[in-house]
Design a protein around this motif. Structure first.
Motif, PDB file in Angstrom:
ATOM      1  N   GLY A 282     -71.979  26.845   5.783  1.00  0.00           N
ATOM      2  CA  GLY A 282     -71.028  27.096   6.972  1.00  0.00           C
ATOM      3  C   GLY A 282     -70.278  26.194   7.023  1.00  0.00           C
ATOM      4  O   GLY A 282     -69.428  25.856   7.352  1.00  0.00           O
ATOM      5  N   PHE A 283     -70.982  24.445   6.018  1.00  0.00           N
ATOM      6  CA  PHE A 283     -70.475  23.983   6.311  1.00  0.00           C
ATOM      7  C   PHE A 283     -68.753  23.584   5.269  1.00  0.00           C
ATOM      8  O   PHE A 283     -67.918  23.144   5.885  1.00  0.00           O
ATOM      9  N   ILE A 284     -69.444  24.459   4.179  1.00  0.00           N
ATOM     10  CA  ILE A 284     -68.329  25.012   3.591  1.00  0.00           C
ATOM     11  C   ILE A 284     -66.903  26.240   3.866  1.00  0.00           C
ATOM     12  O   ILE A 284     -66.068  25.379   4.119  1.00  0.00           O
ATOM     13  N   GLN A 285     -67.473  26.918   4.160  1.00  0.00           N
ATOM     14  CA  GLN A 285     -66.816  27.641   5.755  1.00  0.00           C
ATOM     15  C   GLN A 285     -65.353  27.046   6.354  1.00  0.00           C
ATOM     16  O   GLN A 285     -64.710  26.994   6.641  1.00  0.00           O
ATOM     17  N   SER A 286     -66.610  25.708   6.989  1.00  0.00           N
ATOM     18  CA  SER A 286     -65.871  24.554   8.270  1.00  0.00           C
ATOM     19  C   SER A 286     -64.451  24.371   7.407  1.00  0.00           C
ATOM     20  O   SER A 286     -63.222  24.138   8.347  1.00  0.00           O
TER      21      SER A 286
END
Length: 245
Positions: free
Chosen positions: A61-65
């Motif tokens: 999720g952090f990468i996608q954010s």
């Protein structure tokens, strides 16, 4: 007392029974302790696997954010310029055409959440700083989502200056300018949040570890014309195009 009455041979039998009871008691206690140890090991293993899975989900999720942040950052100047243009038109007394009043589709900003108990398990694995960064990003993207929702609502007010929807008056123009100011404020909020996410990203070791998904991945626009031509503040990856992430 009975042993004393019935004789020594009965005492021997009683002692044998007592020894058998002690042995069986020992076996039962040992079995209970072993069962508890196995159950505790299974629970610890389940918690560890759950923490690993939730950590991986948070990191993805952090990468996608960060990918969503790049999409937003490319679109922000274009959206800001269009809103200012609409506000100037509203102040001049002119009308908008349908293309000027139409809002482009915005990227959906989402981020996975975890329970307090799971966050404590993750913290035991990667430490409080890294866990804090991942969870702080969750809160920041909640702010982005609220700001984007406000943009969607306020942008619809631009239709008040679209002649396709009837005559316009001074009250309509004032409402459009007020909505434009609200949108500019929301865009600024998103920009501040994106800066905070990038600042935090420098403090974490989380890096992409899976191939870029060409089915759901969104790309930053290359110029403002792409937004208004496609009706979206992002674009999809083209065949053969390398991912920038």
């Amino acid at each position: 007392m009975r042993d004393r009455v019935v004789g020594w041979h009965t005492g021997l039998r009683a002692r044998g029974t007592l020894s058998l009871f002690a042995f069986e008691f020992f076996v039962v206690v040992l079995g209970v302790l072993a069962a508890q140890a196995v159950q505790s090991w299974v629970q610890d293993r389940e918690q560890r696997l759950h923490a690993e899975a939730e950590q991986a989900r948070l990191e993805q999720g952090f990468i996608q954010s960060r990918q969503s942040a790049q999409v937003w950052r490319a679109a922000l100047p274009c959206l800001r310029d269009r809103v200012r243009e609409v506000m100037r038109i509203a102040g001049s007394g002119a009308l908008l055409d349908n293309a000027q009043s139409r809002r482009p589709k915005l990227v959906q900003s989402t981020y996975p959440g975890v329970s307090p108990e799971t966050s404590r398990l993750i913290e035991q694995r990667i430490g409080p700083q890294q866990t804090g960064i991942l969870l702080a990003t969750q809160a920041r993207f909640d702010t982005v989502k609220l700001a984007a929702d406000e943009i969607r609502v306020e942008w619809e007010m631009f239709r008040l200056l679209d002649p396709d929807f009837g005559q316009t008056g001074s009250a309509d123009r004032a409402a459009v300018r007020a909505s434009g100011a609200a949108i500019l404020n929301s865009l600024r909020t998103i920009e501040v949040v994106l800066d905070a996410i990038e600042d935090q990203a420098r403090l974490t070791d989380v890096r992409p570890n899976i191939p870029f998904d060409r089915q759901v991945g969104l790309m930053p626009v290359r110029n403002c014309d792409e937004i208004w031509a496609q009706g979206a503040a992002y674009r999809t990856i083209e065949p053969g195009e390398p991912s920038p992430y």
